[in-house]
Design an enzyme around this catalytic site. Sequence first.
Site, PDB file in Angstrom:
ATOM      1  N   LEU A   1      -6.764   4.844  -2.979  1.00 48.30           N
ATOM      2  CA  LEU A   1      -6.827   3.442  -2.586  1.00 48.30           C
ATOM      3  C   LEU A   1      -5.469   3.014  -2.044  1.00 48.30           C
ATOM      4  O   LEU A   1      -4.425   3.522  -2.492  1.00 48.30           O
ATOM      5  CB  LEU A   1      -7.202   2.550  -3.783  1.00 48.30           C
ATOM      6  CG  LEU A   1      -8.599   2.721  -4.386  1.00 48.30           C
ATOM      7  CD1 LEU A   1      -8.749   1.848  -5.624  1.00 48.30           C
ATOM      8  CD2 LEU A   1      -9.687   2.400  -3.368  1.00 48.30           C
ATOM      9  N   ASP A   2      -5.473   2.060  -1.107  1.00 49.20           N
ATOM     10  CA  ASP A   2      -4.224   1.486  -0.620  1.00 49.20           C
ATOM     11  C   ASP A   2      -3.445   0.859  -1.778  1.00 49.20           C
ATOM     12  O   ASP A   2      -4.026   0.482  -2.811  1.00 49.20           O
ATOM     13  CB  ASP A   2      -4.492   0.394   0.422  1.00 49.20           C
ATOM     14  CG  ASP A   2      -5.069   0.940   1.714  1.00 49.20           C
ATOM     15  OD1 ASP A   2      -4.979   2.156   1.938  1.00 49.20           O
ATOM     16  OD2 ASP A   2      -5.613   0.131   2.488  1.00 49.20           O
ATOM     17  N   ARG A   3      -2.156   0.716  -1.581  1.00 52.65           N
ATOM     18  CA  ARG A   3      -1.274   0.194  -2.637  1.00 52.65           C
ATOM     19  C   ARG A   3      -1.782  -1.127  -3.225  1.00 52.65           C
ATOM     20  O   ARG A   3      -1.791  -1.315  -4.444  1.00 52.65           O
ATOM     21  CB  ARG A   3       0.137   0.012  -2.073  1.00 52.65           C
ATOM     22  CG  ARG A   3       1.117  -0.561  -3.075  1.00 52.65           C
ATOM     23  CD  ARG A   3       2.530  -0.557  -2.525  1.00 52.65           C
ATOM     24  NE  ARG A   3       3.474  -0.987  -3.556  1.00 52.65           N
ATOM     25  CZ  ARG A   3       4.771  -0.688  -3.547  1.00 52.65           C
ATOM     26  NH1 ARG A   3       5.284   0.038  -2.571  1.00 52.65           N
ATOM     27  NH2 ARG A   3       5.562  -1.107  -4.516  1.00 52.65           N
TER      28      ARG A   3
ATOM     29  N   THR B   1      -4.844  -2.478  -2.884  1.00 55.29           N
ATOM     30  CA  THR B   1      -6.275  -2.499  -3.205  1.00 55.29           C
ATOM     31  C   THR B   1      -6.475  -2.096  -4.660  1.00 55.29           C
ATOM     32  O   THR B   1      -5.865  -1.135  -5.132  1.00 55.29           O
ATOM     33  CB  THR B   1      -7.052  -1.552  -2.272  1.00 55.29           C
ATOM     34  OG1 THR B   1      -6.851  -1.962  -0.925  1.00 55.29           O
ATOM     35  CG2 THR B   1      -8.538  -1.586  -2.582  1.00 55.29           C
TER      36      THR B   1
END
Length: 300
Positions: free
Chosen positions: A134-136, A138
């Site tokens: 996951l993105d930082r 998210t």
Amino acid sequence: MVQFQWHYEGEHPVRIKDYLKHLGIPRKFVSHVKFEGGNILLNGQEVNVLAKLEAGDILTLVAADEGSHETVPPSHVPIQVIYEDRDLLIVNKPTDVVSIPSKRIPDSAMANRVKGYYQRQDYADQVIHIVTRLDRQTTGLMLIAKHRLAHAMLDKQVQGGQVEKYYLAISTKADWPDHGVIDRPIARTEDSIITRRVHESGQRAVTEYWLKHRFADSSLLKLRLHTGRTHQIRVHMQDAGGVLVGDDLYGGPHLEAIRRQALHCGELRLTQPFTGQRLVLSAPLPEDMAAWLAKRQHHL
């Protein structure tokens, strides 16, 4: 040592080599078993992959422990475990945490926290096999394999679209249809190594969405990724005129308590690769998104 066992019920004899191929066991893993301290057992007796299985036989692969990656230092910040068995670990990632370490962030990624958890549990295998990142900023569910064979088999599920990832997102657009599919290619932005854009030169990207709640200035969407492009949901939302609340990278406004993209991986559906059990796991909305929605629902 980790043991993997199968009960052969085929009508005709088959070589172990061919049976393992039929099961989808990678050749690289079989080599690991043979040459790195493991065993191949037929009804408890050591054999090689040319031995034949007959109906009623029990095949066992015994894999040596993987040990630990010294390049991933442990972090002892607690993690929230949503599900765990011998093969899988599913955690709920908070915001402002990257998935894997880098030179800039060497010791505070989710991988570092999982490593610390493995150490506290005294697991023999401490190599971190992250399957879904996951993105930082998210939040939500991350799937982690606990050994190399689980990683290989889960990767096959991911490539085959059998791992279903559902997100909840707050969009700045209110007039979404009840259901739709965005099928628009995504490419790198010409002047940036970070941002992406919808462009015909990119790779196909497909996002399905359902409208959950509509507000005067925004909406809550449920989305499913059918492909896994970088920033896919964020770019598709921006391109459709409904950039995510808080997503300043793509022009989204910071509204009240949401200071990051309002995106949460709330549900994972997958098949346990060794038992065949269908798993459906969920994680509740994080506090910032839940508070934002509660305030708007209060004013409806």
